[in-house]
Design an enzyme around this catalytic site. Structure first.
Site, PDB file in Angstrom:
ATOM      1  N   LYS A 104     120.973  54.847  -6.023  1.00 49.59           N
ATOM      2  CA  LYS A 104     121.183  53.397  -5.876  1.00 49.59           C
ATOM      3  C   LYS A 104     119.882  52.806  -5.347  1.00 49.59           C
ATOM      4  O   LYS A 104     119.490  53.066  -4.207  1.00 49.59           O
ATOM      5  CB  LYS A 104     122.344  53.112  -4.922  1.00 49.59           C
ATOM      6  CG  LYS A 104     122.524  51.615  -4.639  1.00 49.59           C
ATOM      7  CD  LYS A 104     123.886  51.308  -4.039  1.00 49.59           C
ATOM      8  CE  LYS A 104     124.008  49.842  -3.679  1.00 49.59           C
ATOM      9  NZ  LYS A 104     125.381  49.446  -3.376  1.00 49.59           N
ATOM     10  N   GLU A 145     120.879  55.755  -1.418  1.00 48.96           N
ATOM     11  CA  GLU A 145     120.435  54.355  -1.430  1.00 48.96           C
ATOM     12  C   GLU A 145     119.237  54.142  -0.499  1.00 48.96           C
ATOM     13  O   GLU A 145     119.395  53.731   0.660  1.00 48.96           O
ATOM     14  CB  GLU A 145     121.583  53.417  -1.008  1.00 48.96           C
ATOM     15  CG  GLU A 145     121.204  51.938  -1.125  1.00 48.96           C
ATOM     16  CD  GLU A 145     122.270  50.985  -0.584  1.00 48.96           C
ATOM     17  OE1 GLU A 145     123.214  51.446   0.085  1.00 48.96           O
ATOM     18  OE2 GLU A 145     122.142  49.786  -0.808  1.00 48.96           O
TER      19      GLU A 145
HETATM   20  C1  5MM Z   1     121.920  46.744   0.364  1.00 52.29           C
HETATM   21  O1  5MM Z   1     123.271  46.662   0.604  1.00 52.29           O
HETATM   22  C2  5MM Z   1     124.107  47.336  -0.332  1.00 52.29           C
HETATM   23  C3  5MM Z   1     124.232  46.569  -1.608  1.00 52.29           C
HETATM   24  O2  5MM Z   1     124.617  45.255  -1.310  1.00 52.29           O
HETATM   25  P1  5MM Z   1     123.808  44.031  -1.932  1.00 52.29           P
HETATM   26  O3  5MM Z   1     124.033  44.110  -3.422  1.00 52.29           O
HETATM   27  O4  5MM Z   1     124.457  42.829  -1.306  1.00 52.29           O
HETATM   28  O5  5MM Z   1     122.375  44.185  -1.544  1.00 52.29           O
HETATM   29  C4  5MM Z   1     125.469  47.515   0.305  1.00 52.29           C
HETATM   30  O6  5MM Z   1     126.211  48.522  -0.352  1.00 52.29           O
HETATM   31  C5  5MM Z   1     125.321  47.850   1.759  1.00 52.29           C
HETATM   32  O7  5MM Z   1     124.803  49.137   1.867  1.00 52.29           O
HETATM   33  C6  5MM Z   1     126.684  47.735   2.393  1.00 52.29           C
HETATM   34  O8  5MM Z   1     127.103  46.408   2.290  1.00 52.29           O
HETATM   35  C7  5MM Z   1     126.721  48.198   3.824  1.00 52.29           C
HETATM   36  O9  5MM Z   1     125.712  47.530   4.538  1.00 52.29           O
HETATM   37  P2  5MM Z   1     125.832  47.405   6.140  1.00 52.29           P
HETATM   38  O10 5MM Z   1     124.649  46.557   6.485  1.00 52.29           O
HETATM   39  O11 5MM Z   1     127.098  46.691   6.397  1.00 52.29           O
HETATM   40  O12 5MM Z   1     125.783  48.765   6.677  1.00 52.29           O
END
Ligand code: 5MM
Length: 335
Positions: free
Chosen positions: A217, A175
């Site tokens: 991703k 990602e």
């Molecule tokens: C970009 O964040 C990921 C996808 O979420 P959105 O669809 O809300 O953008 C998400 O998987 C993110 O990687 C996780 O929520 C973990 O993020 P944090 O900031 O808690 O490490």
């Protein structure tokens, strides 16, 4: 086909997507605060339960990305969350990055931590039943950002992550999130995303990652949230597909999108437009599905707000959101 390729293909099974329920406690706290809830372990458990204990989610979801806390936790009825997923035929994934840290010497840029301890943690997660993992890097767009050094370093980190995860017998989801915050144009987002993805796959090849057993991703290519540009779903779709076709090797089993702070409406409409455009171009080399956190959970969270009496309504909203997004995979409008 290797076993890992098989898992990767299951992750992007036709008509299904992946729920990102892997917010760190700090990020989960922001979501809970938005509806007036305290960031306690019990509230986070109830928040996870709202989604993972909703009836019938297996119809829409091939996988769920969990945070370490949830992987080890029981749902409110005492059933382990992992068992709930297995009962629904959903593959469990685990976020394995340890969050962001400033990039020394590079103001405004961030690296992702966690590589040093990754092999040991992966062995544990595989033994607990995780089938795939996720690692997030972030790329800020600004006047002089991202720097080539950031793009290069992040890509090597993702490639090394991917190889470690494959050696542990799980599928790595990569990602590299190009953030939508900023005043950049759609075309600037396209340029940066192309560079980022091309560099990621170049380094994956150099670092001996099996590309037939990874899932990408990615951000959709969208204009910056302060750009003043109107979100044109068809333009987003064409930019996104151009970048993916130019950078993602065909042996990659699937591409999933993050929502990145777009509204649930925009994320769904962009997903539908991307799939429509791919069909119009004769199909893409990979399935193109969703792996949203906010755009799947946000509408239900706004209904639930921690109220026990609103759990059923919140879950119904979640299922409706899932239905709309799976319909978008066939290019249908998000009505
Ligand atoms: C970009 O964040 C990921 C996808 O979420 P959105 O669809 O809300 O953008 C998400 O998987 C993110 O990687 C996780 O929520 C973990 O993020 P944090 O900031 O808690 O490490």
């Amino acid at each position: 086909m290797t076993q890992l390729t098989d898992i990767a293909r299951q992750m992007v099974a036709s008509g299904k997507g992946i729920l990102a329920a892997d917010e760190s406690p700090a990020s989960a706290g922001k979501r809970l605060a938005a509806v007036g809830m305290d960031n306690t372990p019990e509230n986070r458990r109830a928040y996870r339960d709202l989604f993972l204990n909703a009836d019938g989610i297996g119809q829409y979801l091939s996988g769920v990305i969990l945070h370490d806390e949830t992987l080890r936790q029981d749902a409110l009825d005492g059933t382990p969350f992992l068992t709930l997923l297995a009962d629904n035929g959903i593959l469990p994934g685990i976020k394995v990055d340890e969050g962001l840290t400033p990039f020394p010497g590079f103001d405004g840029e961030e690296l992702t931590r966690g590589l040093d301890t990754l092999p040991e943690r992966c062995a544990d997660y595989a033994a607990m039943g995780a089938r795939f993992t996720k690692w997030r890097n972030v790329i800020h767009i600004g006047a002089d950002l991202p720097t080539p050094e950031l793009v290069h370093t992040n890509a090597i980190t993702l490639a090394r992550y991917a190889r470690i995860v494959q050696d542990a017998g799980m599928v790595p989801m990569l990602e590299p999130e190009v953030l939508l915050t900023g005043d950049h144009s759609l075309s600037r987002a396209e340029e940066v995303t192309r560079d980022v993805l091309a560099t990621v796959f170049y380094q994956c090849t150099r670092y001996r990652v099996d590309l037939s057993a990874v899932i990408l991703k990615t951000s959709m290519v969208v204009p910056g949230d302060a750009s003043g540009e109107v979100m044109d779903h068809d333009a987003v779709a064409l930019s996104t597909l151009r970048v993916l076709r130019d950078t993602v090797p065909p042996e990659v089993p699937g591409v999933v999108f993050l929502s990145g702070g777009q509204s649930a409406e925009d994320a769904c409409r962009n997903l539908a437009a991307i799939n429509r455009a791919a069909q119009a171009e004769g199909g893409a080399p990979w399935p193109l599905t969703f792996s949203f956190a906010r755009a799947l959970q946000g509408p239900a969270l706004a209904v639930w707000r921690g109220d026990d009496e609103k759990v059923a309504e919140g879950r119904e909203t979640f299922l409706t959101t899932l239905r709309r997004n799976t319909a978008a995979l066939a290019g249908k409008d998000c009505a």
